[in-house]
Enzyme design. Structure first.
Site, mmCIF file in Angstrom:
data_model
loop_
_atom_site.group_PDB
_atom_site.id
_atom_site.type_symbol
_atom_site.label_atom_id
_atom_site.label_comp_id
_atom_site.label_asym_id
_atom_site.label_seq_id
_atom_site.Cartn_x
_atom_site.Cartn_y
_atom_site.Cartn_z
ATOM 1 N N CYS A 69 0.829 -1.208 0.000
ATOM 2 C CA CYS A 69 0.000 0.000 0.000
ATOM 3 C C CYS A 69 0.864 1.258 0.000
ATOM 4 O O CYS A 69 0.480 2.287 -0.565
ATOM 5 C CB CYS A 69 -0.947 0.004 1.194
ATOM 6 S SG CYS A 69 -0.140 -0.192 2.792
ATOM 7 N N THR A 70 2.045 1.202 0.609
ATOM 8 C CA THR A 70 2.928 2.369 0.654
ATOM 9 C C THR A 70 3.561 2.635 -0.703
ATOM 10 O O THR A 70 3.534 3.764 -1.208
ATOM 11 C CB THR A 70 4.032 2.177 1.708
ATOM 12 O OG1 THR A 70 3.436 2.044 2.998
ATOM 13 C CG2 THR A 70 4.983 3.362 1.719
#
Length: 293
Positions: A69-70
């Site tokens: 997600c980062t």
């Protein structure tokens, strides 16, 4: 990564008799050694008796592993852009071809894609050399250091097999950059260790109500105490986010942007699983900070 997995497997194999005593035959020692440049260490881990690998995790710098997600949503460093090009862009462009880390053409493609993404987000520092370091996880090696640590590990194995001498208790450190320095000491067990500790695994944490789920996942992955690789989170009544299988990850991806306060209630216990913990899990109790919005 491999050490943490093996460590958790060996500890999970420990068996107890009806009186609650450990079965000696189920204790499989782990002899570990590693080097970086002119520094090295060797250690002996006896499951449930000495400090395990996870007990000393805070003494190691966090590995450069980034949550999906980062790197996909909020890249902040050159490494995020390189990881995105390596893990996501490559799969899109070459779905049936494995990235060859020794191919100059493949590395150049990853470098250019990473540089392109870095320019979009205004991130500086993406170079070909850094791309090689991230993709291949390059660690400098010195032959003499490798020889010393290898000998220390073999010596411990010999002592365990033959009972020729007392085994190391339990950590040997070597520093050879400026002269020659070696030191042996006992690394203490951590009672709150996620893998071998006897204390409760439920860890209370204070969080802001505005914190998004993806931020919590990123914090867990970057926290020096846990150093998780791909954390998945399950609430008391539902799954919040799962890294795999792909279909489940896709169906839960929308939760990443949700505020945690919209997904769980104050005081709820979340179960965090990760490949680094093997068959173990981390339980965290969410306590929303009333002083923060």
């Amino acid at each position: 990564e491999a050490r943490r997995w093996l460590n958790s497997i060996l500890i999970g194999m420990v068996q107890y008799d009806n009186d609650g005593e450990m079965d000696p035959d189920s204790l499989i020692p782990l002899i570990d050694g590693g080097t970086e440049g002119f520094r090295g260490q060797a250690r002996l881990i006896i499951p449930k008796i000495t400090a395990c690998f996870e007990c000393s995790l805070e003494s190691f710098p966090p590995q450069k592993m980034f949550p999906l997600c980062t790197i996909a949503e909020t890249p902040r460093m050159p490494e995020h852009c390189i990881a995105y090009a390596m893990m996501i862009e490559w799969e899109k462009e070459f779905p049936s071809k494995k990235l060859d880390k020794d191919s100059p053409d493949d590395m150049q493609w990853v470098y250019l894609k990473a540089l392109e993404r870095a320019n979009i987000y205004g991130i500086e520092g993406v170079t070909y050399f850094k791309t090689m370091g991230v993709v291949k996880n390059i660690i400098p090696a010195v032959a003499s250091t490798n020889a010393i640590i290898s000998a220390a590990c073999v010596n411990e194995a010999f002592k365990l097999i033959t009972f020729a001498s007392q085994s190391v208790n339990n950590y040997y450190m070597y520093m050879g950059k400026e002269g020659c320095y070696s030191h042996t000491f006992e690394y203490q067990k951590n009672d709150s260790c996620l893998v071998c500790g006897e204390d409760s695994k439920v860890i209370p944490i204070q969080l802001s109500r505005t914190l998004c789920l993806k931020e919590l996942i990123s914090n867990l992955a970057e926290d020096k105490k846990y150093q998780l690789k791909k954390p998945s989170i399950v609430g008391e009544n539902k799954s919040l986010y799962m890294q795999a299988p792909p279909a489940l990850e896709k169906s839960l991806r929308h939760n990443l942007e949700e505020k945690l306060s919209n997904l769980v209630i104050d005081g709820e216990v979340l179960i965090v699983t990760d490949p680094m913990l093997s068959n173990m899990s981390l339980s965290i109790q969410v306590n929303f900070d009333s002083k923060k919005p």
